[in-house]
Structures are given as C-alpha cells and as structure tokens.
Design a protein around this motif. Sequence first.
Motif, PDB file in Angstrom:
ATOM      1  N   UNK A 216       0.827  -1.207   0.000  1.00  0.00           N
ATOM      2  CA  UNK A 216       0.000   0.000   0.000  1.00  0.00           C
ATOM      3  C   UNK A 216       0.861   1.256   0.000  1.00  0.00           C
ATOM      4  N   UNK A 217       1.956   1.230   0.750  1.00  0.00           N
ATOM      5  CA  UNK A 217       2.865   2.375   0.770  1.00  0.00           C
ATOM      6  C   UNK A 217       3.482   2.610  -0.613  1.00  0.00           C
ATOM      7  N   UNK A 218       3.907   1.539  -1.274  1.00  0.00           N
ATOM      8  CA  UNK A 218       4.479   1.674  -2.614  1.00  0.00           C
ATOM      9  C   UNK A 218       3.467   2.264  -3.590  1.00  0.00           C
ATOM     10  N   UNK A 219       2.235   1.756  -3.550  1.00  0.00           N
ATOM     11  CA  UNK A 219       1.211   2.216  -4.485  1.00  0.00           C
ATOM     12  C   UNK A 219       0.844   3.672  -4.207  1.00  0.00           C
ATOM     13  N   UNK A 220       0.663   3.995  -2.949  1.00  0.00           N
ATOM     14  CA  UNK A 220       0.253   5.357  -2.601  1.00  0.00           C
ATOM     15  C   UNK A 220       1.305   6.383  -3.002  1.00  0.00           C
ATOM     16  N   UNK A 221       2.574   6.023  -2.927  1.00  0.00           N
ATOM     17  CA  UNK A 221       3.641   6.981  -3.202  1.00  0.00           C
ATOM     18  C   UNK A 221       4.010   7.063  -4.680  1.00  0.00           C
ATOM     19  N   UNK A 222       3.736   6.025  -5.467  1.00  0.00           N
ATOM     20  CA  UNK A 222       4.277   5.969  -6.824  1.00  0.00           C
ATOM     21  C   UNK A 222       3.232   5.862  -7.928  1.00  0.00           C
ATOM     22  N   UNK A 223       1.972   5.585  -7.605  1.00  0.00           N
ATOM     23  CA  UNK A 223       0.963   5.366  -8.635  1.00  0.00           C
ATOM     24  C   UNK A 223      -0.051   6.501  -8.617  1.00  0.00           C
ATOM     25  N   UNK A 224      -0.314   7.145  -9.771  1.00  0.00           N
ATOM     26  CA  UNK A 224      -1.320   8.216  -9.815  1.00  0.00           C
ATOM     27  C   UNK A 224      -2.728   7.665  -9.617  1.00  0.00           C
ATOM     28  N   UNK A 225      -3.658   8.558  -9.269  1.00  0.00           N
ATOM     29  CA  UNK A 225      -5.016   8.146  -8.929  1.00  0.00           C
ATOM     30  C   UNK A 225      -5.687   7.387 -10.059  1.00  0.00           C
ATOM     31  N   UNK A 226      -5.513   7.835 -11.299  1.00  0.00           N
ATOM     32  CA  UNK A 226      -6.221   7.204 -12.413  1.00  0.00           C
ATOM     33  C   UNK A 226      -5.679   5.822 -12.759  1.00  0.00           C
ATOM     34  N   UNK A 227      -4.547   5.426 -12.170  1.00  0.00           N
ATOM     35  CA  UNK A 227      -4.006   4.078 -12.382  1.00  0.00           C
ATOM     36  C   UNK A 227      -4.079   3.231 -11.115  1.00  0.00           C
ATOM     37  N   UNK A 228      -4.624   3.780 -10.059  1.00  0.00           N
ATOM     38  CA  UNK A 228      -4.514   3.150  -8.747  1.00  0.00           C
ATOM     39  C   UNK A 228      -5.309   1.850  -8.657  1.00  0.00           C
ATOM     40  N   UNK A 229      -6.519   1.830  -9.211  1.00  0.00           N
ATOM     41  CA  UNK A 229      -7.325   0.611  -9.130  1.00  0.00           C
ATOM     42  C   UNK A 229      -6.636  -0.556  -9.818  1.00  0.00           C
ATOM     43  N   UNK A 230      -6.045  -0.282 -10.974  1.00  0.00           N
ATOM     44  CA  UNK A 230      -5.357  -1.357 -11.693  1.00  0.00           C
ATOM     45  C   UNK A 230      -4.100  -1.800 -10.950  1.00  0.00           C
ATOM     46  N   UNK A 231      -3.386  -0.852 -10.346  1.00  0.00           N
ATOM     47  CA  UNK A 231      -2.194  -1.223  -9.578  1.00  0.00           C
ATOM     48  C   UNK A 231      -2.559  -2.084  -8.381  1.00  0.00           C
ATOM     49  N   UNK A 232      -3.581  -1.678  -7.650  1.00  0.00           N
ATOM     50  CA  UNK A 232      -4.033  -2.476  -6.504  1.00  0.00           C
ATOM     51  C   UNK A 232      -4.521  -3.840  -6.969  1.00  0.00           C
ATOM     52  N   UNK A 233      -5.250  -3.855  -8.086  1.00  0.00           N
ATOM     53  CA  UNK A 233      -5.763  -5.130  -8.607  1.00  0.00           C
ATOM     54  C   UNK A 233      -4.625  -6.063  -9.004  1.00  0.00           C
ATOM     55  N   UNK A 234      -3.583  -5.504  -9.633  1.00  0.00           N
ATOM     56  CA  UNK A 234      -2.467  -6.347 -10.063  1.00  0.00           C
ATOM     57  C   UNK A 234      -1.687  -6.891  -8.877  1.00  0.00           C
ATOM     58  N   UNK A 235      -1.440  -6.034  -7.887  1.00  0.00           N
ATOM     59  CA  UNK A 235      -0.659  -6.479  -6.723  1.00  0.00           C
ATOM     60  C   UNK A 235      -1.454  -7.465  -5.873  1.00  0.00           C
ATOM     61  N   UNK A 236      -2.626  -7.042  -5.398  1.00  0.00           N
ATOM     62  CA  UNK A 236      -3.412  -7.907  -4.534  1.00  0.00           C
ATOM     63  C   UNK A 236      -4.066  -9.051  -5.323  1.00  0.00           C
ATOM     64  N   UNK A 237      -4.203  -8.869  -6.637  1.00  0.00           N
ATOM     65  CA  UNK A 237      -4.649  -9.995  -7.460  1.00  0.00           C
ATOM     66  C   UNK A 237      -3.637 -11.120  -7.494  1.00  0.00           C
ATOM     67  N   UNK A 238      -2.380 -10.790  -7.160  1.00  0.00           N
ATOM     68  CA  UNK A 238      -1.374 -11.846  -7.051  1.00  0.00           C
ATOM     69  C   UNK A 238      -1.725 -12.869  -5.985  1.00  0.00           C
ATOM     70  N   UNK A 239      -2.533 -12.454  -4.998  1.00  0.00           N
ATOM     71  CA  UNK A 239      -2.989 -13.404  -3.987  1.00  0.00           C
ATOM     72  C   UNK A 239      -3.845 -14.495  -4.608  1.00  0.00           C
ATOM     73  N   UNK A 240      -4.714 -14.112  -5.539  1.00  0.00           N
ATOM     74  CA  UNK A 240      -5.547 -15.108  -6.214  1.00  0.00           C
ATOM     75  C   UNK A 240      -4.702 -16.034  -7.073  1.00  0.00           C
ATOM     76  N   UNK A 241      -3.732 -15.461  -7.770  1.00  0.00           N
ATOM     77  CA  UNK A 241      -2.835 -16.290  -8.577  1.00  0.00           C
ATOM     78  C   UNK A 241      -2.055 -17.248  -7.685  1.00  0.00           C
ATOM     79  N   UNK A 242      -1.600 -16.745  -6.540  1.00  0.00           N
ATOM     80  CA  UNK A 242      -0.884 -17.609  -5.599  1.00  0.00           C
ATOM     81  C   UNK A 242      -1.752 -18.725  -5.062  1.00  0.00           C
ATOM     82  N   UNK A 243      -3.015 -18.411  -4.798  1.00  0.00           N
ATOM     83  CA  UNK A 243      -3.932 -19.454  -4.335  1.00  0.00           C
ATOM     84  C   UNK A 243      -4.109 -20.532  -5.391  1.00  0.00           C
TER      85      UNK A 243
END
Length: 525
Positions: A216-243
């Motif tokens: 969350x710290x990485x995303x908040x500091x480096x990703x603009x608002x209009x790309x934030x949903x996709x960044x969060x989806x890609x990072x936390x979506x890795x949990x689904x891929x890991x499962x």
Amino acid sequence: MARLTLRPDNSCFFSHTQRANSHTPFTRTTSFQRFHFHLSSSNHTLRLSRIVSSAQQNAKETQRVSMAKAKAKVLTDLQVEEVEKQHETLSWNWPPWKNLPQRYKLIGTTSLAFIICNMDKVNLSIAIIPMSHQFGWNSSTAGLVQSSFFWGYALSQLPGGWLAKIFGGGAVLEVGVLIWSVATALVPFLAGYMPGLLLSRVLVGIGEGVSPSAATDLIARSIPLEERSRAVALVFGGLSVGSVMGLLLAPPLIQNLGWESVFYIFGLLGIAWFLGFQVLEGGETQLNAESLSSAQDIMTQSWKTSLRELNGSLKDVPWKAFFQNRAVWAMIYAHFCGSWGHYNCLSWLPTFFSEELNLNLTEAAWVSILPPLASIFVTSLAAQLADNLISRGVETTVVRKICQSIAFLSPAICMTLSSLDLGLPPWEIVGILTSGLALSSFALSGLYCTHQDMSPEYASILLGITNTVGAIPGIVGVALTGYLLDSTHSWSISLFAPSIFFYVTGTIIWLAFASSKPQSFSEQN
C-alpha cells in the motif's frame, strides 16, 4: 665549348651531327622515349636524373600506402563504433524490463511476492488433511493450527504500516518475504511438536502481515489516482494467482513426494525471490539514479536512524484523528466482514469439498482452485471498470461504494443458496460458490483503494489498522468454524451462516459511512 646531348632512357646517345642519308635531325625509333637533358662542362655536369623520378614515384607510393592505411583505420574505427553501438543496444535492451517505467517494475515485483505469499498461505489448507491423519488431529486441532497463522498476521499489521512509512514499503516487503519463507521451510521439522509448529505458522503470519501495508505504501507513493485501481488489482490480485498455483501444485507434490515437500519447495521460492530482488535492485540503482530509493539504500539509512527519531515519528502519527473519523470506522468494519468470509473459505473449503461433496484430495484441491482462478478475471474487469468511471468524472466515493457492495452481496447470496437444502448436485454448489467468491474480488477496487484515496501519506498505517482488525476473523473465525463443525456437524451453521451475516451488515455500514475524500488527518490532530 659546351656540348648539348640527348640521352634516352636506354642510355643511347645521339650526336648532334647528322648521319648519312638521314633526312631528319634525329634518328627515328619505333617508340617515343623519355629524354633527360644533360648540360655537361669540363668541370661538372648538371643532370636531371631518373633518381628524381624514382623519388617522386616512391613518394607517391608512400602517400598511397598512407592513404590506404588511413582509410583502413577509418573503416576499423567505424566497425568498432558499430560494434559498440550494437553492444550498447543489446545492453540497453537487456533485461527486457530495463526500459519499463519504475512504477511498473515496483508493481510487478510486488505482485510476484504476493503470489508466493498466498502459495505459502494455502499450502497448509491442503496439507492439513494428510497431516491430520498422520498426527491424529480432530477438526478443532486442525482449526487451531490453521488459525495460528493469523496470530502473527494480526500482530504485525500496525508495526508493518509504521515501518513502511518510516523505511519505505520496498524494504519492509523484502524482509517480510524472507521471514515467512524461512518459517515455511521449517514446518516439516516442527510438525510433530505442536508449540514449535504453532510458532512457525505465527512467523509466517508476521512475515506476510507486513506485506499489505508495504504494498500500500508503494502504491500510494508511486501510482497516480487514475491508475490506482489497476495497480491495486495487479498487486493484490497476485494473492488469487498464488492461491491457484498453491492449490494446483500442492496435491501432486503431496502424493508423489509427501506433504513435507510443499513446505520445502514453496519456502525456497520465497528465498529465491529475496535473492533475485537483491540483484534486480542493485541493477536498478546503477541504471536509474532518479528512481525511487532502493530497499538497500533505505535499509542502510534505517540503521542510521536513531531510536529517538523512530519514537518521535510514531508519536507524530495522528491516531486520535483516525479513530474520530467515521469513514475509517467503516473501513475497519468492512475489512473485518470481508476477512471473515474470505479466511474461512480459504481455510475450510478444501475440507468442505472433500467431506461434504465426497471428493478426493486431488479433486478437492482442483475444485478449490476455481474461486481464486475466477477472481483473477473478475479483478481485472473490476479494476478497469473502476478506473474508467473515475476518469469519466464519477465521484471516487461512489465508485468505491459500488464495487464494495458487489464484493459483499454476491458471496452472501451464493452462500445462502449453497447452505439451503435445495437438493443441488455437488458441481452446481461448486459453481455457485465459485461465482460468489470470484465477485468478492470487487473489494480490490473498493475497500482496498480507499486507504490510498483518503491519505497517501498514512495509507500504510490505515491499512495496518484495518488489517489488524481484519485478521481477527482468521484467529477467531477459523478456529470457531472447526469447533462448531465438531459440535453441530453442519457446514451451513459453522461456515456459511456467520459469513452471510457479516457480508450483509458490512454492506450496510459501508454504504452509510464510507468515503474516499482526501483527509488531512494531521490538521485534525
């Protein structure tokens, strides 16, 4: 008196006197020859000799050779320059991700870490079945073992958020991966000793617990608002891929190499990520001096930071302002409700499929893959939808409320259908649960983006707060499900009914109080 003579190249001399029967002053020859004139005197003779011509020829030959050498040198220099350009091009284009923007590299490596994270989280949900048979554990004991992960997970949330704010998300994530990977590899050595086994799972929880705040710290500091949903989806979506990968790889490994193998192999994957991250990070430091501070630099700086400064930074966090904000409380309760359903299904669905639907270990694992596999596709669609709505001017709070409501109501409806005795065949129940749990991934474009929306500065700490409360269902809910299952022998009562309750109430609280408006917590404090 001087005599003028003509001297041909063949050294024959002709007299000035005419020969008999000659009509010309000079003798005719079949070819014209070059003559050199010599003026002779009695004391000395002036001669324009062939030496001059030979010297001129030698000079021209030397000049020609020099020009040829110069030309060859120019060609050689051009060839060397061309080779250097090709080498530079190859060096510039390798590795393939070298020219990617820095924020994409951060998101990619973080997503990979989250894949390994959930592989190490779900491996026990499969291995618990043969381990229970080997060690004679009942459902309550199995629930206790699985819930121990969440003890460490809950304890590390707030420290993880604070450390991410101080040292940077990259450094915290790096250390977290190493801790949980080593602890995972130690499980087989400690499985026969319950306190040691519980401790190892607590350490896995601690390592994985700091990861969401770090990301969350990485995303908040480096990703603009209009790309934030996709960044969060890609990072936390890795949990689904890991499962998916964990549930896919665990059964054949257990059947062929024993249940111990999943802990050895998955633990080594995390250690390999840690070592690879060091190499990648070192290259990035040399190539891009203006990039975000590398984890190694951050860690070096962290050792130089005094304990007094760390304590001061902790006191500077506006804790009072956080807990006076209704939107923060909405996030806390929503995180608790979502985690209750997610963690219980993650821990108990393989056993549910095995015992209730009479599937064997491999079949149960394969069926358990379907919800996280479907979540991967739903996550990408939800993220794209959310970012498009925001870019078109829809209020961010409205978008987050829509996404989170879908994430809660969909699994609640599907669990209700699965818990009722409708006479549905097993595969229809699997399909219904898969659909509901897949749609719960809309939360990545709802709740999990709200922390960054409200305060990029304190996003990691806010997630640490909500995730701490969100880890309680893993501690209480997973163990409680096992206890209720032993007491009632009903999956509807032990697994589905509590989840449905929290999904519905969570939706109500979220719609009433959630907000994505930026908050200046420091001023409120």
